[in-house]
Design a protein around this motif. Structure first.
Motif, short mmCIF file in Angstrom:
data_model
loop_
_atom_site.label_atom_id
_atom_site.label_comp_id
_atom_site.label_asym_id
_atom_site.label_seq_id
_atom_site.Cartn_x
_atom_site.Cartn_y
_atom_site.Cartn_z
N SER A 55 -5.79 -1.61 -9.98
CA SER A 55 -5.81 -1.91 -11.41
C SER A 55 -5.04 -0.82 -12.15
O SER A 55 -4.80 0.27 -11.62
N LEU A 56 -4.65 -1.13 -13.38
CA LEU A 56 -3.97 -0.14 -14.21
C LEU A 56 -4.84 1.08 -14.45
O LEU A 56 -4.35 2.21 -14.45
N SER A 57 -6.14 0.85 -14.62
CA SER A 57 -7.03 2.00 -14.88
C SER A 57 -7.10 2.94 -13.68
O SER A 57 -7.26 4.15 -13.85
N MET A 58 -6.96 2.41 -12.46
CA MET A 58 -6.94 3.28 -11.28
C MET A 58 -5.71 4.19 -11.31
O MET A 58 -5.78 5.35 -10.89
N ILE A 59 -4.61 3.65 -11.79
CA ILE A 59 -3.38 4.45 -11.88
C ILE A 59 -3.48 5.45 -13.01
O ILE A 59 -3.18 6.64 -12.83
N THR A 60 -3.89 5.01 -14.18
CA THR A 60 -3.93 5.91 -15.33
C THR A 60 -4.93 7.04 -15.13
O THR A 60 -4.74 8.14 -15.65
N GLU A 61 -5.96 6.80 -14.35
CA GLU A 61 -6.94 7.86 -14.05
C GLU A 61 -6.25 9.04 -13.37
O GLU A 61 -6.60 10.20 -13.61
N THR A 62 -5.25 8.78 -12.54
CA THR A 62 -4.54 9.86 -11.85
C THR A 62 -3.62 10.63 -12.80
O THR A 62 -3.23 11.75 -12.51
N MET A 63 -3.28 10.03 -13.93
CA MET A 63 -2.36 10.64 -14.89
C MET A 63 -3.08 11.52 -15.91
O MET A 63 -2.45 12.35 -16.56
N LEU A 64 -4.38 11.34 -16.04
CA LEU A 64 -5.12 12.05 -17.09
C LEU A 64 -5.61 13.41 -16.63
O LEU A 64 -6.33 13.52 -15.64
N SER A 124 2.10 12.19 -10.95
CA SER A 124 1.39 11.43 -9.91
C SER A 124 2.05 10.08 -9.64
O SER A 124 1.94 9.54 -8.53
N LEU A 125 2.75 9.52 -10.62
CA LEU A 125 3.39 8.23 -10.43
C LEU A 125 4.48 8.28 -9.35
O LEU A 125 4.74 7.28 -8.68
N ASP A 126 5.11 9.46 -9.20
CA ASP A 126 6.17 9.61 -8.21
C ASP A 126 5.71 10.27 -6.92
O ASP A 126 6.41 10.20 -5.91
N THR A 127 4.53 10.88 -6.95
CA THR A 127 4.08 11.60 -5.75
C THR A 127 2.99 10.87 -4.98
O THR A 127 2.82 11.09 -3.78
N MET A 128 2.26 9.99 -5.64
CA MET A 128 1.15 9.29 -4.99
C MET A 128 1.52 7.84 -4.69
O MET A 128 2.34 7.24 -5.39
N CYS A 129 0.89 7.31 -3.65
CA CYS A 129 1.09 5.92 -3.26
C CYS A 129 -0.11 5.08 -3.67
O CYS A 129 -1.19 5.60 -3.95
N GLU A 189 0.81 -1.22 0.00
CA GLU A 189 0.00 0.00 0.00
C GLU A 189 0.84 1.27 0.00
O GLU A 189 0.41 2.31 -0.47
N ASP A 190 2.09 1.19 0.49
CA ASP A 190 2.97 2.35 0.53
C ASP A 190 3.87 2.49 -0.70
O ASP A 190 4.63 3.45 -0.80
N ASN A 191 3.78 1.54 -1.64
CA ASN A 191 4.55 1.67 -2.88
C ASN A 191 4.09 2.89 -3.66
O ASN A 191 2.91 3.23 -3.67
N LYS A 192 5.03 3.51 -4.34
CA LYS A 192 4.68 4.61 -5.25
C LYS A 192 3.94 4.02 -6.46
O LYS A 192 4.11 2.86 -6.82
N LEU A 193 3.11 4.85 -7.06
CA LEU A 193 2.33 4.39 -8.22
C LEU A 193 3.23 3.97 -9.38
O LEU A 193 2.86 3.09 -10.15
N ARG A 194 4.42 4.57 -9.49
CA ARG A 194 5.33 4.18 -10.57
C ARG A 194 5.68 2.69 -10.46
O ARG A 194 5.65 1.96 -11.45
N HIS A 195 6.00 2.23 -9.25
CA HIS A 195 6.32 0.82 -9.04
C HIS A 195 5.11 -0.05 -9.37
O HIS A 195 5.23 -1.05 -10.07
N ALA A 196 3.94 0.33 -8.87
CA ALA A 196 2.72 -0.45 -9.12
C ALA A 196 2.39 -0.49 -10.61
O ALA A 196 1.97 -1.52 -11.13
N PHE A 197 2.60 0.63 -11.29
CA PHE A 197 2.37 0.70 -12.74
C PHE A 197 3.25 -0.31 -13.46
O PHE A 197 2.79 -1.05 -14.34
N LEU A 198 4.51 -0.39 -13.08
CA LEU A 198 5.44 -1.34 -13.70
C LEU A 198 5.04 -2.78 -13.40
O LEU A 198 5.06 -3.64 -14.29
#
Length: 162
Positions: free
Chosen positions: A62-71, A80-85, A29-38
């Motif tokens: 899910s990937l869509s949860m991550i990409t939603e933060t990027m749009l 957001s990949l480096d600032t959000m967990c 849960e504390d991983n950055k979104l960049r790691h989770a995206f990969l």
């Protein structure tokens, strides 16, 4: 209520339905979104479990949860990949089943979910029960029921579907 014969055959294969947590891709849960995206990109699963540092189940990502933060409105931002967990975007309203799980409950829940996280009483993640593995069990029953039981129809009428 599940037919007793089918229930017995399903229970006999119960151990095959659960994929152990050690082999299930997950993120903390504390991983950055960049790691989770990969991770999500590499494993090619639609959703993966999110755990805390003590291996307690916390949600799904899910990937869509991550990409939603990027749009944005006009472009895509990777900030957001480096600032959000993971915990900032994960789904927390998730059906889980407790180990040992009730097969009838699992069948009902798998109608809407591709897999169910399995947890111990204290919330520790044990693994997942997938619709795919349960369907393999149903397939086994469909091909082998008459090896274990004498099956004869009660009437000559058609079976009514629900």
């Amino acid at each position: 209520m599940i037919n007793q014969a089918i229930d017995q055959m399903m229970i006999a294969n119960r151990k095959h339905f659960m994929i152990p947590g050690e082999v299930v891709a997950s993120v903390a849960e504390d991983n950055k979104l960049r790691h989770a995206f990969l991770v999500l990109t590499k494993v090619r699963y639609a959703k993966i479990p999110v755990l805390d540092n003590a291996d307690h189940f916390k949600g799904l990502l899910s990937l869509s949860m991550i990409t939603e933060t990027m749009l944005g409105m006009d472009d895509v931002s990777l900030t957001s990949l480096d600032t959000m967990c993971v915990k900032d975007v994960m789904q927390t309203d998730v059906h889980t089943v407790e180990d040992p799980y009730d097969l009838e409950n699992v069948l009902h829940l798998l109608v809407d979910d591709a897999f169910l996280p399995v947890v111990q009483a204290d919330g520790t993640f044990t693994g997942i029960v997938t619709r795919r593995e349960v369907m393999k069990g149903v397939n086994y029953i469909g091909h082998n029921l008459d090896d274990f039981y004498d099956v004869t129809p009660k009437t000559t009428g058609s079976i009514i579907s629900r």
